[in-house]
Design an enzyme around this catalytic site. Structure first.
Site, PDB file in Angstrom:
ATOM      1  N   ARG A  14      36.448  44.377  56.075  1.00 58.96           N
ATOM      2  CA  ARG A  14      35.960  46.246  56.762  1.00 58.96           C
ATOM      3  C   ARG A  14      34.075  46.467  57.070  1.00 58.96           C
ATOM      4  NH1 ARG A  14      38.398  46.711  50.247  1.00 58.96           N
ATOM      5  NH2 ARG A  14      37.380  44.834  50.398  1.00 58.96           N
ATOM      6  N   HIS A  81      33.108  51.532  51.453  1.00 59.53           N
ATOM      7  CA  HIS A  81      34.153  50.775  51.034  1.00 59.53           C
ATOM      8  C   HIS A  81      34.059  49.620  49.689  1.00 59.53           C
ATOM      9  CE1 HIS A  81      33.268  47.061  53.117  1.00 59.53           C
ATOM     10  NE2 HIS A  81      34.032  46.832  51.718  1.00 59.53           N
ATOM     11  N   GLU A 113      31.637  48.460  40.012  1.00 60.52           N
ATOM     12  CA  GLU A 113      30.705  49.127  40.133  1.00 60.52           C
ATOM     13  C   GLU A 113      29.772  50.031  39.887  1.00 60.52           C
ATOM     14  OE1 GLU A 113      33.042  50.978  43.410  1.00 60.52           O
ATOM     15  OE2 GLU A 113      33.801  48.975  44.545  1.00 60.52           O
ATOM     16  N   ARG A 124      29.887  43.731  45.107  1.00 61.17           N
ATOM     17  CA  ARG A 124      30.319  43.215  46.106  1.00 61.17           C
ATOM     18  C   ARG A 124      31.306  44.338  46.508  1.00 61.17           C
ATOM     19  NH1 ARG A 124      29.869  41.084  51.266  1.00 61.17           N
ATOM     20  NH2 ARG A 124      30.984  43.032  52.516  1.00 61.17           N
ATOM     21  N   SER A 129      36.591  41.491  42.569  1.00 59.72           N
ATOM     22  CA  SER A 129      35.721  40.638  42.548  1.00 59.72           C
ATOM     23  C   SER A 129      35.651  39.285  40.693  1.00 59.72           C
ATOM     24  CB  SER A 129      34.190  41.259  42.476  1.00 59.72           C
ATOM     25  OG  SER A 129      33.193  40.118  42.143  1.00 59.72           O
ATOM     26  N   LEU A 130      35.382  38.341  40.774  1.00 63.83           N
ATOM     27  CA  LEU A 130      35.727  37.502  39.769  1.00 63.83           C
ATOM     28  C   LEU A 130      34.432  37.394  39.102  1.00 63.83           C
ATOM     29  CD1 LEU A 130      37.626  35.526  38.846  1.00 63.83           C
ATOM     30  CD2 LEU A 130      35.842  33.807  40.305  1.00 63.83           C
TER      31      LEU A 130
END
Length: 317
Positions: A14, A81, A113, A124, A129-130
């Protein structure tokens, strides 16, 4: 995408797609009256395929752009994004103060985030995200369970702090200026999109600093028509804008002072990463439209001998 990602084509990531759209617009190949966006065409697909497999895109295009994707192209602009946090925390998700020492803020935690744990890549892709969800989410839950005791009362909140919140609320609810929230929000959006977007330069960012401060000044004469206390969307949007404009001011100022390219911060006048000067987190203190910029060191060691420190690598495609 044949031009920008010939190996990946339509499966390019993206951020690559976003940069590609920006290049097309910046080089004059945008569309529309202001040539400020590009078009996404789905008309080559059968109508039944679009409706059955792309219902989200179909509804979004109809709702926000009044477009029937089976007949017309979708107007698209490059945008963010993901976010790369924000609030400094330790590895237990406890928020830190950074005024000379890293002390925790009692009762305040951040993950995902919103947080900056100072580990590369942790912020990220949000909760997909793990490391965000599984590692730091779990750490936050474990730490909260250690700190919060069953049956323990809340600490008293000082009357002064409560009054600050009520004063802000009442000031905006009763604002009788000349600037509507929608007008100021649109000005903020246009400034951030044109002056602090995918590609950045000294000139653009300086213009962005000046423009966003003018928009902030508009808060002095903001107008809220609805004074009610039930389902007051006018007031809610104004409270949201009050938060957003401060975020915008600190974002543009922070980008202006970081004279390098790193990750999502791509400066055409400083295309290389500068680890000597900027291998550190930007800290910003917002006092109205005035922003103080400082820095905080990046963690360069691990908390265990079982895992080595991985230095950042050049980002290539």
């Amino acid at each position: 995408m044949e031009r920008y990602a010939p190996n990946a084509k339509d499966l390019a990531s993206r951020d690559v797609v976003s940069r590609s759209m920006s290049i097309e617009i910046n080089e004059g190949r945008g569309v529309g009256k202001d040539k400020d966006h590009v078009h996404l065409h789905l008309s080559h697909l059968d109508k039944s395929v679009i409706e059955n497999r792309l219902p989200g895109i179909t509804d979004a295009a109809r709702l926000f752009a009044n477009v029937d994707v089976t007949k017309d192209p979708i107007p698209v602009v490059p945008t963010v994004h993901y976010n790369m946090g924000g609030i400094p925390t330790n590895y237990k998700a406890e928020v830190l103060t950074v005024n000379g020492s890293e002390k925790t803020v009692p009762g305040l935690m951040a993950i995902g985030e919103a947080a900056c744990v100072s580990v590369h890549g942790a912020n990220r892709l949000g909760s997909n995200s793990l490391i965000d969800l599984v590692v730091f989410g779990r750490a936050a839950a474990k730490r909260a369970a250690e700190l919060v005791k069953p049956g323990a009362p809340h600490e008293d909140i000082g009357e002064l702090e409560t009054q600050k919140c009520l004063d802000r609320f009442d000031k905006l609810r009763n604002a009788k200026g000349d600037n509507s929230t929608a007008e100021l929000r649109l000005a903020m959006q246009k400034t951030m999109q044109s002056k602090c977007a995918v590609f950045r330069t000294e000139k653009n960012l300086k213009e962005g600093v000046d423009e966003i401060q003018k928009t902030y000044d508009g808060m002095d004469s903001i107008s809220v028509k609805d004074r009610s206390l039930v389902f007051n969307t006018d007031l809610v949007e104004t409270l949201e804008f009050d938060n957003l404009i401060r975020q915008a001011v600190t974002t543009v100022e922070s980008a202006y002072h970081r004279k390098e390219s790193r990750g999502a911060h791509a400066r055409e006048d400083y295309p290389k990463r500068d680890d000597e000067k900027f291998m550190q987190h930007t800290l910003a203190w917002c006092d109205g439209k005035n922003t103080k910029i400082s820095y905080r060191e990046v963690h360069k060691s691990t908390l265990t001998n079982e895992v080595q420190y991985f230095p950042p690598q050049e980002r290539v495609y």
